[in-house]
Motif scaffolding. Structure first.
Motif, mmCIF file in Angstrom:
data_model
loop_
_atom_site.group_PDB
_atom_site.id
_atom_site.type_symbol
_atom_site.label_atom_id
_atom_site.label_comp_id
_atom_site.label_asym_id
_atom_site.label_seq_id
_atom_site.Cartn_x
_atom_site.Cartn_y
_atom_site.Cartn_z
ATOM 1 N N UNK A 1 17.007 3.070 0.403
ATOM 2 C CA UNK A 1 18.001 2.289 1.140
ATOM 3 C C UNK A 1 17.422 0.912 1.438
ATOM 4 N N UNK A 2 18.319 -0.067 1.594
ATOM 5 C CA UNK A 2 17.912 -1.455 1.763
ATOM 6 C C UNK A 2 18.791 -2.145 2.809
ATOM 7 N N UNK A 3 18.285 -3.283 3.309
ATOM 8 C CA UNK A 3 19.111 -4.220 4.055
ATOM 9 C C UNK A 3 19.211 -5.501 3.241
ATOM 10 N N UNK B 1 -0.481 -8.817 5.332
ATOM 11 C CA UNK B 1 0.583 -9.182 4.393
ATOM 12 C C UNK B 1 1.718 -9.932 5.078
ATOM 13 N N UNK B 2 2.031 -9.532 6.314
ATOM 14 C CA UNK B 2 3.121 -10.193 7.036
ATOM 15 C C UNK B 2 2.797 -11.669 7.267
ATOM 16 N N UNK B 3 1.570 -11.951 7.691
ATOM 17 C CA UNK B 3 1.171 -13.342 7.910
ATOM 18 C C UNK B 3 1.171 -14.125 6.606
ATOM 19 N N UNK B 4 0.710 -13.472 5.538
ATOM 20 C CA UNK B 4 0.716 -14.135 4.227
ATOM 21 C C UNK B 4 2.139 -14.469 3.801
ATOM 22 N N UNK B 5 3.071 -13.544 4.059
ATOM 23 C CA UNK B 5 4.484 -13.785 3.717
ATOM 24 C C UNK B 5 5.045 -14.954 4.512
ATOM 25 N N UNK C 1 9.269 -4.511 0.020
ATOM 26 C CA UNK C 1 9.302 -3.155 0.553
ATOM 27 C C UNK C 1 9.559 -3.144 2.054
ATOM 28 N N UNK C 2 9.459 -1.971 2.640
ATOM 29 C CA UNK C 2 9.842 -1.756 4.028
ATOM 30 C C UNK C 2 8.998 -2.561 5.017
ATOM 31 N N UNK C 3 7.801 -2.917 4.626
ATOM 32 C CA UNK C 3 6.926 -3.692 5.505
ATOM 33 C C UNK C 3 7.573 -5.000 5.935
ATOM 34 N N UNK C 4 8.411 -5.573 5.073
ATOM 35 C CA UNK C 4 8.976 -6.902 5.313
ATOM 36 C C UNK C 4 10.365 -6.874 5.947
ATOM 37 N N UNK C 5 10.967 -5.684 6.101
ATOM 38 C CA UNK C 5 12.335 -5.623 6.644
ATOM 39 C C UNK C 5 12.314 -5.613 8.166
ATOM 40 N N UNK C 6 11.589 -6.571 8.709
ATOM 41 C CA UNK C 6 11.462 -6.744 10.154
ATOM 42 C C UNK C 6 12.139 -8.049 10.559
ATOM 43 N N UNK C 7 12.598 -8.113 11.798
ATOM 44 C CA UNK C 7 13.401 -9.235 12.269
ATOM 45 C C UNK C 7 12.741 -10.602 12.068
ATOM 46 N N UNK D 1 14.625 -0.485 3.504
ATOM 47 C CA UNK D 1 14.772 -0.118 4.916
ATOM 48 C C UNK D 1 14.745 1.405 5.026
ATOM 49 N N UNK D 2 13.556 1.971 5.226
ATOM 50 C CA UNK D 2 13.434 3.424 5.326
ATOM 51 C C UNK D 2 14.067 3.921 6.621
ATOM 52 N N UNK D 3 14.801 5.002 6.560
ATOM 53 C CA UNK D 3 15.462 5.519 7.770
ATOM 54 C C UNK D 3 14.506 5.737 8.937
ATOM 55 N N UNK D 4 13.292 6.227 8.659
ATOM 56 C CA UNK D 4 12.341 6.512 9.738
ATOM 57 C C UNK D 4 11.891 5.250 10.460
ATOM 58 N N UNK D 5 11.905 4.126 9.747
ATOM 59 C CA UNK D 5 11.458 2.863 10.338
ATOM 60 C C UNK D 5 12.603 2.035 10.891
ATOM 61 N N UNK D 6 13.838 2.468 10.690
ATOM 62 C CA UNK D 6 14.998 1.701 11.138
ATOM 63 C C UNK D 6 15.990 2.647 11.824
#
Length: 439
Positions: free
Chosen positions: A315-317, A197-201, A222-228, A245-250
């Protein structure tokens, strides 16, 4: 709204415009080939008709009608001149490049933009919320084609699947999303690293910015895409974002928030809604997204306790600065991501659109081309729901949605109709035989 603009949203006119778009697709077949008797626009409009009517057996029924009456509903409603056989249809659909078909989605959006309905998609001071989400449309223990994704499980068994990333415009208040782009997630020949999905995005984001450069868009995902890497690509493409931006992942954000809270840097808003639910919102500015980069983003969160005592938290960024004046709408837009699950995927999978039906893998693009035709059909139905009074009256009179489409299919299987509007008018007034095409 000018009458001419409204006329462009009639199904017959939309189908005519889509056929014209399909006519632009280059035909690589040899003129001496027997399959050349079936023009590509007829192939594609036949597939679109199957998806619009939710009827995998449509072609066979219409060929039988044609044998008896020398006419059929694919001709009168869907502008198909030559109805292909089932095996011919799949063989000819397989090699067509998907990006040609996707132009029909863009065409429908351009038809909507001059109308009053388009204004209803605006959020956050004129922005347009663009929802990203992935979905699976086939899974099996047997490999169907060289483009199947492979999933290895701990117990040793292997699944094969086809997936895609869908993008839709949505307004949290309207709950009427419309698709923009669908990007296949597939294994390419010769590549050892599997697509995701990341590559598709990463492929979609610049294309989205190019197609709609005149619009102010905010990507919701969703949280999958909230990466730098994705966040930076969104900004470099001139767009904004609201990403879970889930707390466990950020954890870096959570550590920053701990310190900011102590100095009063996290702002709060609490209120009770008309439905009795209690809403608590928080937000903070200019937080480091990850420790290894100086990139900064904004953060906001919500906690909603329903009258029955159920709690929702998220929660979100975002790169839209949260304030006391826009925080409610930021939360609303962030939560609208579920529209693509509930209003698009669930409808297409579980309410007759056959999104997960295996129409065939083919050797090149067959499986995904069926998905695109399905999304075009869904777009047409969404436009009808927005703009067509006759369609909505008939749908309301028939009751459940599945009964409406069952009746449509039965009438189209056994009678020939002058056009789509005539069929709907007949359904509202069963004694009126003038809608039948007797020519």
């Amino acid at each position: 709204m000018p009458k001419l603009t409204m006329e462009s949203l009639r199904l017959s006119n939309l189908l005519s415009a889509i056929r014209e778009e399909f006519c632009k697709i280059p035909d690589r077949r040899s003129p001496e080939s027997s399959a050349f008797a079936f023009p590509l626009p007829d192939i594609l409009m036949s597939g679109l008709a199957m998806m619009f009517l939710q009827d995998p057996s449509l072609l066979a029924f219409q060929r039988h009608l044609h044998e008896r009456h020398r006419r059929n509903n694919l001709q009168t409603i869907f502008h198909v001149n030559e109805v292909p056989g089932d095996s011919q249809f799949r063989r000819l659909l397989d090699p067509i490049e998907p990006y040609h078909l996707l132009k029909a989605l863009n065409l429908c959006i351009h038809k909507l933009q001059p109308t009053k309905f388009w204004k209803e998609f605006r959020v956050l001071d004129g922005r347009y919320a663009v929802i990203f989400d992935g979905f699976e449309f086939f899974r099996s223990s047997r490999k169907g084609c060289s483009h199947c994704l492979e999933f290895n499980h701990k117990d040793g068994h292997v699944d094969y699947a086809h997936k895609a990333l869908a993008v839709a415009f949505a307004n949290p208040l309207k709950k009427l999303p419309i698709p923009i782009i669908v990007e296949e997630i597939r294994q390419e020949d010769g590549k050892t690293k599997q697509d995701c999905e990341m590559n598709a995005a990463k492929r979609i984001i610049p294309e989205l910015a190019k197609q709609h450069s005149h619009m102010s868009m905010v990507i919701v995902a969703d949280d999958l895409f909230s990466k730098l890497p994705i966040v930076k690509q969104i900004e470099s493409s001139g767009m904004e974002y609201i990403l879970v931006a889930k707390p466990a992942d950020h954890q870096h954000i959570e550590e920053n928030l701990t310190g900011i809270r102590k100095t009063g840097g996290v702002e709060h808003l609490k209120f009770k809604n008309d439905d009795g639910s209690v809403h608590e919102y928080e937000w903070a500015h200019d937080l480091e997204l990850v420790g290894k980069s100086d990139y900064k983003t904004h953060w906001f969160a919500c906690k909603i306790i329903s009258k029955a005592g159920k709690t929702y938290k998220n929660s979100w960024i975002t790169n839209i600065k949260p304030t006391r004046y826009n925080i409610k709408e930021l939360v609303s837009v962030g939560r609208s991501r579920w529209q693509i699950e509930n209003q698009v995927f669930d409808l297409l999978k579980n309410h007759g659109q056959h999104l997960e039906h295996n129409f065939g893998h083919g050797k090149e693009h067959l499986a995904f081309n069926f998905i695109i035709l399905n999304f075009i059909a869904y777009m047409l139905q969404q436009i009808l729901k927005m703009s067509d009074r006759l369609y909505n009256l008939t749908l309301e009179w028939m009751g459940p949605r599945y009964e409406f489409w069952e009746s449509i299919r039965a009438l189209i299987h056994f009678f020939i109709w002058a056009d789509w509007e005539s069929l709907l008018k007949h359904m509202l007034d069963g004694d009126d035989e003038s809608a039948l095409d007797s020519s």
